[in-house]
Design an enzyme around this catalytic site. Sequence first.
Site, short mmCIF file in Angstrom:
data_model
loop_
_atom_site.label_atom_id
_atom_site.label_comp_id
_atom_site.label_asym_id
_atom_site.label_seq_id
_atom_site.Cartn_x
_atom_site.Cartn_y
_atom_site.Cartn_z
N HIS A 147 0.92 -0.92 -0.06
CA HIS A 147 0.14 0.10 -0.04
C HIS A 147 0.97 1.42 0.07
O HIS A 147 1.83 1.30 0.60
CB HIS A 147 -0.90 0.02 1.24
CG HIS A 147 -0.16 -0.12 2.61
ND1 HIS A 147 0.12 -1.40 3.04
CD2 HIS A 147 -0.02 0.82 3.51
CE1 HIS A 147 0.89 -1.33 4.13
NE2 HIS A 147 0.79 0.20 4.41
N HIS A 170 0.82 5.32 1.34
CA HIS A 170 0.12 6.08 2.03
C HIS A 170 -0.02 7.56 1.40
O HIS A 170 1.05 7.93 0.89
CB HIS A 170 0.98 6.44 3.42
CG HIS A 170 1.10 5.38 4.20
ND1 HIS A 170 0.13 5.07 5.38
CD2 HIS A 170 1.94 4.24 4.38
CE1 HIS A 170 0.67 3.99 6.08
NE2 HIS A 170 1.58 3.39 5.33
P1 DGP Z 1 2.02 0.39 7.40
O1 DGP Z 1 2.39 0.63 8.85
O2 DGP Z 1 3.14 1.28 6.29
O3 DGP Z 1 1.98 -1.06 7.15
O4 DGP Z 1 0.64 1.08 7.08
C1 DGP Z 1 -0.41 0.38 7.66
C2 DGP Z 1 -1.46 1.44 7.76
O5 DGP Z 1 -2.85 0.65 7.88
C3 DGP Z 1 -1.44 2.02 9.26
O6 DGP Z 1 -1.33 3.43 8.88
C4 DGP Z 1 -2.83 1.92 9.90
C5 DGP Z 1 -3.51 1.42 8.76
N1 DGP Z 1 -4.46 0.30 9.11
C6 DGP Z 1 -4.50 -0.75 10.00
N2 DGP Z 1 -5.38 -1.49 10.14
C7 DGP Z 1 -6.47 -1.08 9.32
C8 DGP Z 1 -7.77 -1.23 9.16
O7 DGP Z 1 -8.45 -2.28 9.67
N3 DGP Z 1 -8.49 -0.27 8.36
C9 DGP Z 1 -7.97 0.86 7.81
N4 DGP Z 1 -8.71 1.55 7.01
N5 DGP Z 1 -6.80 1.09 8.07
C10 DGP Z 1 -5.98 0.36 8.85
#
Ligand code: DGP
Length: 142
Positions: free
Chosen positions: A104, A106
Amino acid sequence: MSHPTDESCIFCKIVAGQLPCFKLLEDETTIAFMDINPVNPGHALAVAKGHWPTVDVIPPDVLADVARTAQRVAKAAIATLKPTGVNLLQANGAGAGQSVPHLHVHILPRRPDDGATLNWTYRPGDRAEIEEISRRLKAALE
Ligand code: DGP
């Protein structure tokens, strides 16, 4: 289009509609939704639908699709939220701060003194605020 999935992956569950999200857009290979633990208002994610953990294993054409989706969301954020800048950030591996091993990007609309850093501590965001911003971003998507 079929793609690899991992039944224990939280983003695969969002892609499959098994978990809710504030969705911004979806196409054949990607989905974008609001980050539930936003670093700052408007923090969104552009996500490959298929389960490829990191940049070294994702097919290059899907990576390009994710970049295209990230660009669309960034353009909507710039037009709507009028941030002072936008960072696109993509982590690979725990050592890089990746917490969800499903590729992903950001999208981080920046504000002066917002305290955002390359790696950050996750804090749940205000759901009502996330939903309200997601509506504005959706309306501005091209
Ligand atoms: P990273 O640490 O780069 O792998 O980013 C993962 C991101 O995903 C973090 O900013 C929080 C987000 N995240 C984790 N769980 C969920 C979820 O269940 N729903 C959404 N919308 N975001 C989530």
